[in-house]
Design a protein around this motif. Structure first.
Motif, PDB file in Angstrom:
ATOM      1  N   LEU A 125       4.200   9.240 -11.791  1.00 53.14           N
ATOM      2  CA  LEU A 125       3.588   8.959 -13.104  1.00 53.14           C
ATOM      3  C   LEU A 125       2.857   8.115 -12.898  1.00 53.14           C
ATOM      4  O   LEU A 125       1.496   8.054 -13.583  1.00 53.14           O
ATOM      5  N   LEU A 126       2.976   6.883 -12.485  1.00 58.40           N
ATOM      6  CA  LEU A 126       2.111   5.773 -12.289  1.00 58.40           C
ATOM      7  C   LEU A 126       0.669   5.921 -11.982  1.00 58.40           C
ATOM      8  O   LEU A 126      -0.308   5.476 -12.490  1.00 58.40           O
ATOM      9  N   ILE A 127       0.849   6.539 -10.753  1.00 61.89           N
ATOM     10  CA  ILE A 127      -0.446   6.903 -10.014  1.00 61.89           C
ATOM     11  C   ILE A 127      -1.106   7.932 -10.566  1.00 61.89           C
ATOM     12  O   ILE A 127      -2.371   7.732 -10.599  1.00 61.89           O
ATOM     13  N   ARG A 128      -0.488   9.034 -11.252  1.00 60.18           N
ATOM     14  CA  ARG A 128      -1.358  10.006 -12.121  1.00 60.18           C
ATOM     15  C   ARG A 128      -1.998   9.480 -13.183  1.00 60.18           C
ATOM     16  O   ARG A 128      -3.326   9.710 -13.310  1.00 60.18           O
ATOM     17  N   ARG A 129      -1.261   8.605 -13.952  1.00 60.42           N
ATOM     18  CA  ARG A 129      -1.964   7.772 -15.032  1.00 60.42           C
ATOM     19  C   ARG A 129      -2.935   6.978 -14.710  1.00 60.42           C
ATOM     20  O   ARG A 129      -4.038   6.773 -15.242  1.00 60.42           O
ATOM     21  N   SER A 130      -2.867   6.449 -13.414  1.00 65.67           N
ATOM     22  CA  SER A 130      -4.243   5.535 -12.746  1.00 65.67           C
ATOM     23  C   SER A 130      -5.340   6.314 -12.421  1.00 65.67           C
ATOM     24  O   SER A 130      -6.311   5.824 -12.879  1.00 65.67           O
ATOM     25  N   TYR A 131      -5.226   7.568 -12.032  1.00 69.48           N
ATOM     26  CA  TYR A 131      -6.192   8.348 -11.624  1.00 69.48           C
ATOM     27  C   TYR A 131      -6.622   8.771 -12.934  1.00 69.48           C
ATOM     28  O   TYR A 131      -7.999   8.665 -12.960  1.00 69.48           O
ATOM     29  N   HIS A 132      -6.096   9.046 -13.823  1.00 68.79           N
ATOM     30  CA  HIS A 132      -6.800   9.607 -15.149  1.00 68.79           C
ATOM     31  C   HIS A 132      -7.567   8.292 -15.796  1.00 68.79           C
ATOM     32  O   HIS A 132      -8.495   8.424 -16.610  1.00 68.79           O
ATOM     33  N   LEU A 133      -6.732   7.161 -16.022  1.00 70.44           N
ATOM     34  CA  LEU A 133      -7.318   6.167 -16.471  1.00 70.44           C
ATOM     35  C   LEU A 133      -8.718   5.683 -16.115  1.00 70.44           C
ATOM     36  O   LEU A 133      -9.769   5.361 -16.600  1.00 70.44           O
ATOM     37  N   LEU A 134      -8.676   5.725 -14.639  1.00 67.32           N
ATOM     38  CA  LEU A 134      -9.837   5.118 -13.887  1.00 67.32           C
ATOM     39  C   LEU A 134     -10.969   6.258 -13.510  1.00 67.32           C
ATOM     40  O   LEU A 134     -12.172   6.342 -12.970  1.00 67.32           O
ATOM     41  N   VAL A 145      -2.906   3.857  -2.697  1.00 64.65           N
ATOM     42  CA  VAL A 145      -3.013   2.831  -3.750  1.00 64.65           C
ATOM     43  C   VAL A 145      -2.667   1.680  -3.466  1.00 64.65           C
ATOM     44  O   VAL A 145      -1.638   1.516  -2.805  1.00 64.65           O
ATOM     45  N   GLU A 146      -3.261   0.384  -3.687  1.00 64.74           N
ATOM     46  CA  GLU A 146      -2.864  -0.929  -3.270  1.00 64.74           C
ATOM     47  C   GLU A 146      -2.174  -1.508  -4.441  1.00 64.74           C
ATOM     48  O   GLU A 146      -3.016  -1.608  -5.571  1.00 64.74           O
ATOM     49  N   PHE A 147      -1.040  -1.759  -4.428  1.00 63.01           N
ATOM     50  CA  PHE A 147      -0.326  -2.409  -5.556  1.00 63.01           C
ATOM     51  C   PHE A 147      -0.400  -4.006  -5.338  1.00 63.01           C
ATOM     52  O   PHE A 147       0.074  -4.394  -4.166  1.00 63.01           O
ATOM     53  N   VAL A 148      -0.797  -4.889  -6.327  1.00 60.42           N
ATOM     54  CA  VAL A 148      -0.508  -6.363  -6.084  1.00 60.42           C
ATOM     55  C   VAL A 148       0.043  -6.805  -7.203  1.00 60.42           C
ATOM     56  O   VAL A 148       0.378  -6.820  -8.499  1.00 60.42           O
ATOM     57  N   ASP A 149       1.444  -7.500  -6.812  1.00 61.30           N
ATOM     58  CA  ASP A 149       2.208  -8.066  -7.637  1.00 61.30           C
ATOM     59  C   ASP A 149       1.782  -9.526  -8.052  1.00 61.30           C
ATOM     60  O   ASP A 149       1.911 -10.513  -7.149  1.00 61.30           O
ATOM     61  N   VAL A 161       0.923  -1.275   0.009  1.00 62.01           N
ATOM     62  CA  VAL A 161       0.021  -0.147   0.057  1.00 62.01           C
ATOM     63  C   VAL A 161       0.896   1.124   0.161  1.00 62.01           C
ATOM     64  O   VAL A 161       1.538   1.238   0.907  1.00 62.01           O
ATOM     65  N   VAL A 162       0.578   2.114  -1.081  1.00 57.53           N
ATOM     66  CA  VAL A 162       1.635   3.335  -1.032  1.00 57.53           C
ATOM     67  C   VAL A 162       0.692   4.558  -0.904  1.00 57.53           C
ATOM     68  O   VAL A 162      -0.482   4.697  -1.680  1.00 57.53           O
ATOM     69  N   ALA A 163       1.215   5.338  -0.250  1.00 60.00           N
ATOM     70  CA  ALA A 163       0.608   6.947  -0.157  1.00 60.00           C
ATOM     71  C   ALA A 163       0.766   7.719  -1.653  1.00 60.00           C
ATOM     72  O   ALA A 163       1.501   7.670  -2.184  1.00 60.00           O
ATOM     73  N   VAL A 164      -0.315   8.350  -2.079  1.00 57.07           N
ATOM     74  CA  VAL A 164      -0.423   8.893  -3.283  1.00 57.07           C
ATOM     75  C   VAL A 164       0.227  10.296  -3.041  1.00 57.07           C
ATOM     76  O   VAL A 164      -0.151  11.080  -2.192  1.00 57.07           O
ATOM     77  N   PRO A 165       1.305  10.632  -3.871  1.00 57.06           N
ATOM     78  CA  PRO A 165       2.077  11.718  -3.562  1.00 57.06           C
ATOM     79  C   PRO A 165       1.045  12.939  -3.894  1.00 57.06           C
ATOM     80  O   PRO A 165       0.640  12.965  -4.961  1.00 57.06           O
TER      81      PRO A 165
END
Length: 364
Positions: free
Chosen positions: A269-278, A66-70, A41-45
């Protein structure tokens, strides 16, 4: 938000996961190193949270997370249970979006399960396994809907749409490329198809390509072509570089990236793209007890946003007092913003905006 990191074995999934979560997932140069999914689990910057914390000096600061699952590496035949296929597919079904790590770097010391680096082929391998799994599911849904249709003629349009989905899958296209109206989208959401999930293709590049020559990388260009056709996002990233900087302080990380000519780290970048995508945004609450970010869907109205805090806030909603982040920062305090008439009173039809700072009034 729950993001599943997927890809073929040895493309850099676990290296990337470790770098962005510091969770210490196992990473090695052989297939199926990851068996059970690792979760971090990662804090959103969010610089707005930092600024509000400086203003209010709260007892608690709570960023969005954000929860990341590998998830285990996939191989051909996964839809039929090859490798760890069945486990892989069940874990993917539980995430909101897929981060598909695609190998775009050459390295003779890191084996590739198919013997060579070919991003287009690798994407097709995984997409095909997901499509085959979805075809089994869509066949079952069509059968159930067709039987139910005998007693309910209104289901005819649902069967017609499901057959269109099946035809798309049979043409080896993911379900996310289908143009849907609102009713069809609801049917697609209910079907829980793997290929309907939004995708970010994370192109894992060498440090040299990442910092100096992204567009000269043929595999990266191939991924961009695929993503454009299906409406997916592309994120160039260097998992090795992210691993290098993951343990640095915020200041040292910014300095390191600046020296490389890179503005943002991969996680941001990954979190920003994820927010935009969803289609996600954040609104903020601020005060002495706590400064906090709340994640909602873009288009959410004020009462439903209030319900994210507590169901009583939505049930007894009266109004929302709102000031924009920029106005609050410019004024220096909520009292000063109020004096200048910059604190608005909004009702039940107000659609929340990203960065709104809100105080909800309610009565139950």
């Amino acid at each position: 938000m729950k993001l599943g990191i997927v890809g073929l074995p040895n493309v850099g999934k676990s290296t990337l996961f470790n770098a962005i979560t510091n969770a210490g997932a196992q990473s090695a140069n052989y297939a199926f190193c990851t068996i059970e999914p690792n979760v971090g689990v990662v804090a959103v910057p969010d610089k707005r949270i930092d600024a509000l914390a400086e203003m209010y000096h709260p007892l608690k600061v709570t960023p969005a997370t954000v929860e990341f699952v590998d998830i285990a590496g996939l191989v051909k035949g996964a839809s039929k249970g090859e490798g760890l296929g069945n486990k892989f597919l069940s874990h993917i079904r539980e995430v909101d979006a897929i981060v598909h790590v695609v190998r775009c770097f050459e390295n003779d010391d890191i084996i590739h399960v198919d013997g060579s680096v070919d991003a287009r082929r690798d994407i097709e391998t995984i997409n095909l396994e997901l499509i085959l799994s979805d075809l089994e599911m869509i066949d079952r849904r069509i059968d159930r809907a067709a039987k139910a249709m005998k007693g309910d003629k209104t289901l005819a349009s649902q069967v017609t749409f499901l057959k269109r989905v099946k035809e798309t899958l049979e043409n080896e296209q993911p379900a996310r490329v289908i143009d849907c109206d609102e009713n069809e989208q609801a049917i697609l959401d209910e079907a829980c198809l793997l290929t309907a999930k939004p995708v970010i293709y994370a192109c894992n590049l060498s440090e040299e390509d990442f910092t100096t020559g992204i567009t000269s990388n043929e595999n990266y260009r191939a991924v961009c072509e695929i993503a454009e056709k299906e409406g997916s996002e592309v994120l160039p990233i260097c998992a090795g570089l992210e691993a290098e900087i993951s343990s640095l302080s915020k200041e040292d990380k910014e300095m390191f990236l600046s020296d490389l000519g890179v503005e943002e780290g991969g996680l941001d970048l990954l979190i920003r793209r994820s927010y935009h995508l969803l289609g996600l945004i954040s609104y903020l609450t601020a005060g002495q007890p706590e400064v906090r970010a709340w994640t909602i869907k873009n288009g959410t109205k004020a009462p439903q946003a209030a319900g994210k805090i507590h169901s009583d806030f939505e049930r007894g909603f009266i109004r929302a007092e709102i000031v924009t982040f920029d106005n609050l920062m410019a004024c220096g305090s909520l009292a000063a913003a109020r004096e200048k008439g910059l604190v608005r009173s909004e009702g039940k039809e107000y659609v929340m905006k990203d960065g709104d700072i809100v105080h909800f009034l309610f009565n139950v």
